[in-house]
Design a protein around this motif. Structure first.
Motif, short mmCIF file in Angstrom:
data_model
loop_
_atom_site.label_atom_id
_atom_site.label_comp_id
_atom_site.label_asym_id
_atom_site.label_seq_id
_atom_site.Cartn_x
_atom_site.Cartn_y
_atom_site.Cartn_z
N ASP A 1 13.36 -19.50 -13.76
CA ASP A 1 14.02 -18.22 -13.50
C ASP A 1 13.10 -17.04 -13.80
O ASP A 1 13.02 -16.08 -13.02
N GLY A 2 12.41 -17.10 -14.96
CA GLY A 2 11.56 -15.98 -15.34
C GLY A 2 10.40 -15.79 -14.37
O GLY A 2 10.13 -14.67 -13.93
N LEU A 3 9.74 -16.90 -13.99
CA LEU A 3 8.62 -16.79 -13.05
C LEU A 3 9.09 -16.37 -11.67
O LEU A 3 8.42 -15.60 -10.97
N ARG A 4 10.29 -16.88 -11.26
CA ARG A 4 10.81 -16.50 -9.94
C ARG A 4 11.13 -15.01 -9.90
O ARG A 4 10.83 -14.32 -8.91
N ASN A 5 11.71 -14.48 -10.96
CA ASN A 5 12.04 -13.05 -10.99
C ASN A 5 10.77 -12.20 -10.98
O ASN A 5 10.72 -11.17 -10.30
N ARG A 6 9.76 -12.63 -11.75
CA ARG A 6 8.52 -11.87 -11.76
C ARG A 6 7.84 -11.89 -10.40
O ARG A 6 7.26 -10.90 -9.95
N SER A 7 7.93 -13.06 -9.68
CA SER A 7 7.35 -13.14 -8.35
C SER A 7 8.06 -12.21 -7.38
O SER A 7 7.42 -11.52 -6.58
N GLN A 8 9.38 -12.19 -7.47
CA GLN A 8 10.14 -11.30 -6.59
C GLN A 8 9.84 -9.83 -6.87
O GLN A 8 9.69 -9.03 -5.95
N GLU A 9 9.75 -9.51 -8.18
CA GLU A 9 9.45 -8.12 -8.53
C GLU A 9 8.06 -7.72 -8.02
O GLU A 9 7.86 -6.60 -7.56
N TYR A 10 7.12 -8.67 -8.08
CA TYR A 10 5.77 -8.35 -7.60
C TYR A 10 5.77 -8.05 -6.12
O TYR A 10 5.18 -7.06 -5.68
N TRP A 11 6.45 -8.89 -5.34
CA TRP A 11 6.42 -8.68 -3.89
C TRP A 11 7.23 -7.45 -3.48
O TRP A 11 6.88 -6.77 -2.51
N ILE A 12 8.30 -7.14 -4.26
CA ILE A 12 9.04 -5.91 -3.96
C ILE A 12 8.18 -4.68 -4.23
O ILE A 12 8.11 -3.75 -3.42
N GLN A 13 7.49 -4.72 -5.38
CA GLN A 13 6.61 -3.61 -5.71
C GLN A 13 5.45 -3.49 -4.72
O GLN A 13 5.08 -2.40 -4.32
N GLU A 14 4.91 -4.67 -4.32
CA GLU A 14 3.81 -4.66 -3.36
C GLU A 14 4.26 -4.07 -2.03
O GLU A 14 3.52 -3.31 -1.39
N GLY A 15 5.48 -4.41 -1.61
CA GLY A 15 5.99 -3.86 -0.36
C GLY A 15 6.21 -2.37 -0.43
O GLY A 15 5.92 -1.65 0.54
N GLN A 16 6.67 -1.90 -1.57
CA GLN A 16 6.87 -0.45 -1.72
C GLN A 16 5.55 0.30 -1.70
O GLN A 16 5.43 1.35 -1.06
N VAL A 17 4.57 -0.24 -2.38
CA VAL A 17 3.26 0.42 -2.39
C VAL A 17 2.66 0.45 -0.99
O VAL A 17 2.12 1.46 -0.54
N THR A 18 2.77 -0.69 -0.30
CA THR A 18 2.22 -0.76 1.06
C THR A 18 2.92 0.22 1.98
O THR A 18 2.29 0.89 2.80
N ARG A 19 4.27 0.30 1.85
CA ARG A 19 5.02 1.21 2.69
C ARG A 19 4.65 2.66 2.40
O ARG A 19 4.53 3.48 3.32
N ALA A 20 4.45 2.97 1.11
CA ALA A 20 4.08 4.35 0.75
C ALA A 20 2.72 4.71 1.31
O ALA A 20 2.49 5.83 1.78
N ILE A 21 1.82 3.74 1.26
CA ILE A 21 0.48 4.01 1.79
C ILE A 21 0.51 4.20 3.30
O ILE A 21 -0.14 5.09 3.86
N MET A 22 1.26 3.33 3.96
CA MET A 22 1.32 3.41 5.42
C MET A 22 2.02 4.67 5.91
O MET A 22 1.83 5.08 7.06
#
Length: 356
Positions: free
Chosen positions: A288-309
């Motif tokens: 559960d802990g690793l899965r949540n951290r993975s999801q948080e990483y990809w959500i944050q990565e998507g937000q950063v990418t969207r902000a840059i684009m």
């Protein structure tokens, strides 16, 4: 019969147009061999570096040994004497340049070159053979030749031993072993050539020499030729060993079995990495802990990418690239071809499993 320069030019004019294109084609094939066999130029292996160092040291040793300082003394040359000089006068001159007078070695040599035949043999075989041979007789010149053979062959035997060491599979690996046979044959050929030249030399030709400059000091010339030939042979072997070991020329492509073994190792390595990736992915999903951290990483990565684009400069750059530089149709076709190439093996495997 002597070969004149005109004969050499005629031969070059006749064979040049035939041999030159072949030489150029061979050079181009050697230069293109690495790319043809898919092999890149690499640094010199450490084992080959040791062999090259040995060849360099031995070559320099042979060249240094040709210097006059290391050659046996030529009493006719050091005294400036003609062939017909009386023996007493010759050794009187020699004693004048000796710090302590004549040596016992000089006295032995004096008894050997009292006749014209002895002096001619002196120029052919050198002072050591005439002074040391106990069974030799000027009436039988071949006896001197038989006695001189070991002295002639010793440098060649030493060089053969060096070549055998430098091209040993235990010492330099397969890079040096491929030149072992070639180097051995070349060393033996050089030795046979010198023995032939000494045995066939017409030493009687010096009997007509009236001046010191007219005398052919064959023994001393052969020492120089021998040293240069052995040094050139070792240098050439070192050069071809360097070219072949770095994949610059004389390539030895891997056999089919070696290629299969290399491909198998690559596939095993790729399978191991994929298995490790699957295990890691499975661990992340089940925890559960690793899965949540993975999801948080990809959500944050998507937000950063969207902000840059969404930035103005990025949007403008993408539009310029799409309008001026990128052909969307070509990219789509390439992507479709790539996807089909990926899916075709999987489809074939599924059909084969279904048929089974």
């Amino acid at each position: 019969m002597a070969i004149t320069w005109g004969t050499v030019k005629s031969l070059l004019l006749f064979f040049g147009p035939i041999l030159l294109p072949k030489a150029v084609a061979y050079y181009r094939s050697v230069r293109a061999a690495p790319s043809i066999h898919g092999m890149s130029i690499r640094p010199i292996p450490p084992a080959v570096q040791r062999a090259l160092l040995i060849f360099l040291i031995i070559s320099l040793s042979f060249l240094i040994n040709t210097f006059p300082k290391f050659s046996p003394e030529n009493i006719f040359s050091v005294t400036g004497s003609r062939l017909q000089i009386p023996t007493d006068v010759l050794f009187t001159r020699l004693s004048g340049i000796r710090p302590h007078g004549l040596t016992p070695y000089d006295e032995i040599l004096r008894s050997k070159i009292g006749s014209l035949e002895g002096r001619l043999l002196y120029f052919r075989f050198g002072p050591d053979v005439l002074s040391e041979c106990q069974f030799c007789n000027p009436e039988d010149p071949n006896s001197y030749f038989y006695y001189a053979i070991p002295g002639i062959l010793i440098p060649h035997m030493f060089n053969l031993y060096v070549i055998a060491l430098a091209t040993s599979g235990l010492f330099t690996g397969k890079e040096g072993a491929v030149w072992r046979t070639t180097g051995t044959i070349a060393a033996i050929a050089v030795a046979i050539m010198e023995v032939y030249l000494v045995s066939s030399y017409n030493y009687q030709g010096n009997s007509r020499a009236t001046r010191l400059e007219d005398i052919d000091f064959f023994f001393w010339k052969m020492r120089i030729y021998r040293g240069v030939a052995l040094a050139a042979l070792d240098g050439l072997l070192g050069w071809v060993l360097y070219l072949s070991s770095t994949n610059r020329a004389f390539l030895n492509p891997p056999s089919t079995a070696e290629r299969i073994e290399l491909s198998t190792r690559i596939l095993d390595l790729a399978r191991s990495k994929m298995s490790a990736t699957g295990v890691l992915r499975n661990t992340i999903v089940r925890n559960d802990g690793l899965r949540n951290r993975s999801q948080e990483y990809w959500i944050q990565e998507g937000q950063v990418t969207r902000a840059i684009m969404e930035e103005r400069e990025v949007v403008q750059s993408v539009q310029n690239a799409l309008e001026n530089r990128i052909n969307i149709a070509t990219i789509s076709a390439d992507a479709e071809t790539y996807a089909q190439n990926i899916m075709m093996p999987l489809t074939g495997m599924q059909q084969a499993n279904g048929a089974t």
